[in-house]
Design a protein around this motif. Structure first.
Motif, PDB file in Angstrom:
ATOM      1  N   VAL A  91      52.753   4.767  83.793  1.00 14.54           N
ATOM      2  CA  VAL A  91      53.581   5.768  83.006  1.00 14.54           C
ATOM      3  C   VAL A  91      55.012   5.765  83.844  1.00 14.54           C
ATOM      4  CG1 VAL A  91      54.075   7.884  82.023  1.00 14.54           C
ATOM      5  CG2 VAL A  91      51.771   6.863  81.993  1.00 14.54           C
ATOM      6  N   LEU A  92      55.986   5.157  83.396  1.00 14.75           N
ATOM      7  CA  LEU A  92      57.324   5.157  83.832  1.00 14.75           C
ATOM      8  C   LEU A  92      58.581   5.904  83.230  1.00 14.75           C
ATOM      9  CD1 LEU A  92      57.498   1.432  84.276  1.00 14.75           C
ATOM     10  CD2 LEU A  92      56.349   3.011  85.812  1.00 14.75           C
ATOM     11  N   PHE A  93      59.238   6.664  83.877  1.00 10.17           N
ATOM     12  CA  PHE A  93      60.418   7.229  83.509  1.00 10.17           C
ATOM     13  C   PHE A  93      61.610   6.601  83.994  1.00 10.17           C
ATOM     14  CE2 PHE A  93      56.992  10.801  84.135  1.00 10.17           C
ATOM     15  CZ  PHE A  93      56.640  10.992  82.861  1.00 10.17           C
ATOM     16  N   LEU A  94      62.329   5.865  82.816  1.00 12.22           N
ATOM     17  CA  LEU A  94      63.626   4.934  82.976  1.00 12.22           C
ATOM     18  C   LEU A  94      64.640   5.633  82.571  1.00 12.22           C
ATOM     19  CD1 LEU A  94      61.683   1.495  82.938  1.00 12.22           C
ATOM     20  CD2 LEU A  94      61.595   3.337  84.773  1.00 12.22           C
ATOM     21  N   GLN A  95      65.730   4.946  82.731  1.00 14.04           N
ATOM     22  CA  GLN A  95      67.266   5.297  82.038  1.00 14.04           C
ATOM     23  C   GLN A  95      67.632   4.133  81.303  1.00 14.04           C
ATOM     24  OE1 GLN A  95      69.563   7.817  84.725  1.00 14.04           O
ATOM     25  NE2 GLN A  95      68.321   7.185  86.513  1.00 14.04           N
ATOM     26  N   GLY A  96      68.890   4.307  80.743  1.00  6.67           N
ATOM     27  CA  GLY A  96      69.233   3.418  79.757  1.00  6.67           C
ATOM     28  C   GLY A  96      68.706   3.549  78.249  1.00  6.67           C
ATOM     29  N   GLY A  97      67.870   4.595  78.073  1.00  5.95           N
ATOM     30  CA  GLY A  97      67.222   4.763  76.539  1.00  5.95           C
ATOM     31  C   GLY A  97      66.566   3.638  76.140  1.00  5.95           C
TER      32      GLY A  97
ATOM     33  N   GLY B 142      62.836   6.289  73.860  1.00  6.70           N
ATOM     34  CA  GLY B 142      63.790   7.336  74.193  1.00  6.70           C
ATOM     35  C   GLY B 142      63.301   8.932  74.010  1.00  6.70           C
ATOM     36  N   ALA B 143      63.603   9.703  74.975  1.00 10.49           N
ATOM     37  CA  ALA B 143      63.004  10.929  75.106  1.00 10.49           C
ATOM     38  C   ALA B 143      63.567  11.971  73.930  1.00 10.49           C
ATOM     39  CB  ALA B 143      63.031  11.858  76.422  1.00 10.49           C
ATOM     40  N   GLN B 144      64.997  11.657  73.661  1.00 13.00           N
ATOM     41  CA  GLN B 144      65.806  12.706  72.720  1.00 13.00           C
ATOM     42  C   GLN B 144      65.125  12.924  71.257  1.00 13.00           C
ATOM     43  OE1 GLN B 144      66.394   9.615  73.962  1.00 13.00           O
ATOM     44  NE2 GLN B 144      67.868   8.636  72.403  1.00 13.00           N
ATOM     45  N   LYS B 145      64.065  12.417  70.614  1.00 12.67           N
ATOM     46  CA  LYS B 145      63.692  12.871  69.537  1.00 12.67           C
ATOM     47  C   LYS B 145      62.437  13.658  69.641  1.00 12.67           C
ATOM     48  CE  LYS B 145      66.118   9.103  68.134  1.00 12.67           C
ATOM     49  NZ  LYS B 145      66.444   7.964  68.494  1.00 12.67           N
ATOM     50  N   ASN B 146      61.492  13.145  70.391  1.00 12.16           N
ATOM     51  CA  ASN B 146      59.962  13.942  70.530  1.00 12.16           C
ATOM     52  C   ASN B 146      59.546  14.339  71.783  1.00 12.16           C
ATOM     53  OD1 ASN B 146      58.599  15.227  68.125  1.00 12.16           O
ATOM     54  ND2 ASN B 146      57.273  13.189  67.893  1.00 12.16           N
ATOM     55  N   LEU B 147      60.313  14.045  72.747  1.00 14.06           N
ATOM     56  CA  LEU B 147      59.965  14.387  74.159  1.00 14.06           C
ATOM     57  C   LEU B 147      60.692  15.365  75.069  1.00 14.06           C
ATOM     58  CD1 LEU B 147      58.891  10.911  75.030  1.00 14.06           C
ATOM     59  CD2 LEU B 147      57.233  12.538  74.434  1.00 14.06           C
ATOM     60  N   GLY B 148      62.052  15.260  74.582  1.00 15.26           N
ATOM     61  CA  GLY B 148      62.973  15.964  75.396  1.00 15.26           C
ATOM     62  C   GLY B 148      64.371  15.832  75.100  1.00 15.26           C
ATOM     63  N   PRO B 149      64.963  15.907  76.372  1.00 16.94           N
ATOM     64  CA  PRO B 149      66.640  15.651  76.294  1.00 16.94           C
ATOM     65  C   PRO B 149      66.759  14.020  76.238  1.00 16.94           C
ATOM     66  CG  PRO B 149      66.034  16.298  78.504  1.00 16.94           C
ATOM     67  CD  PRO B 149      64.598  16.267  77.608  1.00 16.94           C
TER      68      PRO B 149
ATOM     69  N   VAL C 278      66.371  10.015  79.360  1.00 17.19           N
ATOM     70  CA  VAL C 278      64.854   9.566  79.995  1.00 17.19           C
ATOM     71  C   VAL C 278      64.112   8.901  79.046  1.00 17.19           C
ATOM     72  CG1 VAL C 278      63.892  11.781  79.783  1.00 17.19           C
ATOM     73  CG2 VAL C 278      62.693  10.178  81.367  1.00 17.19           C
ATOM     74  N   THR C 279      63.940   7.765  79.620  1.00 14.61           N
ATOM     75  CA  THR C 279      62.990   6.949  78.528  1.00 14.61           C
ATOM     76  C   THR C 279      61.644   6.553  79.116  1.00 14.61           C
ATOM     77  OG1 THR C 279      64.922   5.708  78.301  1.00 14.61           O
ATOM     78  CG2 THR C 279      63.007   4.747  77.273  1.00 14.61           C
TER      79      THR C 279
ATOM     80  N   THR D 219      67.337   7.004  92.168  1.00  9.16           N
ATOM     81  CA  THR D 219      67.166   8.436  91.733  1.00  9.16           C
ATOM     82  C   THR D 219      66.863   8.607  90.238  1.00  9.16           C
ATOM     83  OG1 THR D 219      69.009   8.886  93.178  1.00  9.16           O
ATOM     84  CG2 THR D 219      68.229  10.697  91.811  1.00  9.16           C
ATOM     85  N   PRO D 220      65.646   8.923  89.998  1.00  8.32           N
ATOM     86  CA  PRO D 220      65.290   9.233  88.578  1.00  8.32           C
ATOM     87  C   PRO D 220      65.920  10.361  87.746  1.00  8.32           C
ATOM     88  CG  PRO D 220      63.561  10.292  89.809  1.00  8.32           C
ATOM     89  CD  PRO D 220      64.544   9.580  90.708  1.00  8.32           C
ATOM     90  N   PRO D 221      66.038  10.432  86.378  1.00  5.98           N
ATOM     91  CA  PRO D 221      66.733  11.388  85.729  1.00  5.98           C
ATOM     92  C   PRO D 221      66.027  12.786  85.987  1.00  5.98           C
ATOM     93  CG  PRO D 221      65.542   9.990  84.053  1.00  5.98           C
ATOM     94  CD  PRO D 221      65.522   9.533  85.473  1.00  5.98           C
ATOM     95  N   THR D 222      66.093  13.329  86.975  1.00  7.52           N
ATOM     96  CA  THR D 222      64.995  14.552  87.315  1.00  7.52           C
ATOM     97  C   THR D 222      65.048  15.769  86.262  1.00  7.52           C
ATOM     98  OG1 THR D 222      66.680  15.457  88.725  1.00  7.52           O
ATOM     99  CG2 THR D 222      64.885  14.142  89.766  1.00  7.52           C
ATOM    100  N   PHE D 223      66.325  16.169  85.960  1.00  2.00           N
ATOM    101  CA  PHE D 223      66.098  17.198  85.090  1.00  2.00           C
ATOM    102  C   PHE D 223      65.742  16.843  83.464  1.00  2.00           C
ATOM    103  CE2 PHE D 223      67.853  20.462  81.944  1.00  2.00           C
ATOM    104  CZ  PHE D 223      67.464  21.593  82.454  1.00  2.00           C
ATOM    105  N   GLY D 224      65.766  15.518  83.140  1.00  2.00           N
ATOM    106  CA  GLY D 224      64.952  15.040  81.941  1.00  2.00           C
ATOM    107  C   GLY D 224      63.674  14.827  81.935  1.00  2.00           C
TER     108      GLY D 224
END
Ligand SMILES: *Cc1c(COP(=O)(O)O)cnc(C)c1O
Length: 361
Positions: free
Chosen positions: A69-75, A193-200, A203-204, A238-243
């Protein structure tokens, strides 16, 4: 304070308890005297957040330890390219189902790396349905097969997934992840991408089979190689910590509410109310998606002409019902009703739709 009835397709509404938790913890996270944004990503406080976020994804979706389970950037958009960059080379082919704008973008990125076999497309009907699973003829030699589970723009959704045998199945689930139970074992990889059902946004979520990631190309830029993020536990850089923190808050809320089964039940109820008004309107509201392709997350419909649609959006805004304008490729109205959408918001919308028809019919 009056919270808007927010129908934005994304970034979308976030459950109020998840926002309130962030508000309460903003200035002093866990007695650290700092906000979570100010903590080192290698601190023990942040490690706790990250571990909890991962554990919640595993628990809520039943993800086994065969997957990372990874939390990446770039959408999700970076995943369109990263997926074929890792798993598709010249002389090889991948299967894609084209069910709308996001699928098309995924296809055009894959074509930079290898051959794309479009297994099916519903372009002829302006993507008003998804193809029947039984009609999909996948190539047993494909490197992977890709489907978009929910078509955010057109308002269609796969309610089941194909069995692609030994070919890894990959799904872009940006707009319906965590809205229903899933058999993750059917998939080689899931991304959202998190911004629909997971958060801001920012973070992907990527859920990937570790043994498949081992087979990725060998000469990749470090940041674009899934193995980097698996080995580094999403902490190579550095991961998107706040996301990740907000995603943790949202998933903790999903768990409190009864998990994905409860989310699925609520999604059915919400969608049934809105489709009920469309179907009962005698053609006043014309739904774009057809039959059992209808999405439970994004409901798209038209009225008789753009002027009336503009009036609908403007009058709705007066009732605090906002971000209802449809995407330009379908026009009309789009109501995005993800997990965070409350029944009160749905009831307000439904009452408004009936009232608007009565006054402007
Ligand atoms: C919103 C969306 C995307 C794009 O996501 P980004 O995070 O903006 O790159 C991709 N696929 C689907 C299905 C979406 O709904």
């Amino acid at each position: 304070m009056s919270r808007a009835h927010n129908f934005s397709a994304g970034p979308a509404a976030i459950p109020l308890p998840a926002l309130e938790r962030a508000q309460a913890e903003l200035l002093d996270f866990g007695g650290s005297g700092m906000s979570v944004m100010e903590l080192s990503h290698r601190s023990k406080e942040f490690a706790g957040v990250h571990e909890e976020a991962k554990a919640l994804v595993h628990e809520l979706l039943g993800v086994s330890d065969d997957y990372a389970v990874l939390f990446l950037q770039g959408g999700a958009s970076l995943q369109f390219a990263m997926l074929p960059m890792n798993f598709l080379a010249k002389g090889e082919s991948a299967d894609y189902v084209n069910t709308g704008s996001w699928s098309k973008k995924a296809i055009s990125e894959a074509k930079r790396f290898g051959a794309v076999n479009v297994v099916a497309t519903t372009a002829d009907s302006n993507f008003n349905h998804v193809p029947a699973i039984a009609d999909l003829k996948f190539d047993p030699n494909a490197k992977y097969a890709h489907v978009t589970s929910n078509n955010t723009i057109f308002g269609t959704q796969f309610h089941e997934f194909p069995d692609t045998g030994s070919v890894p199945l990959v799904s872009d689930m940006s707009s319906d992840i965590m809205s229903r139970p899933l058999d993750v074992n059917k998939f080689g990889m899931i991304y959202a991408g998190a911004q629909k059902n997971l958060g801001p946004s920012g973070v992907t979520l990527v859920i990937i089979r570790k043994d498949w990631a081992e087979k990725a190309a060998s000469d990749l830029p470090t940041m674009l190689d899934y193995r980097t993020h698996i080995e580094g536990d999403s902490m190579y850089n550095t991961p998107p910590t706040f996301g990740i923190y907000m995603l943790r808050n949202v998933l903790a809320w999903v768990k409190d509410e009864g998990g994905v089964e409860a989310m699925a039940k609520l999604a059915q109820e919400r969608a049934a109310k809105v489709y009920g008004v469309i179907d009962g309107s005698g053609g006043y509201y014309k739904g774009h998606a057809q039959g059992d392709s209808r999405s439970l997350m994004n409901i798209t419909f038209n009225l008789a002409g753009e002027d009336l649609e503009k009036k609908f959006v403007a009058e709705a805004a007066k009732e605090n019902l906002v971000q209802l304008k449809g995407h330009r490729s379908v026009g009309g109205i789009r109501t995005s009703i993800y997990n965070a959408c409350t029944m009160d918001t749905i009831d307000t919308l439904v009452a408004f739709m009936k009232d608007f028809q009565a006054k402007n019919g």
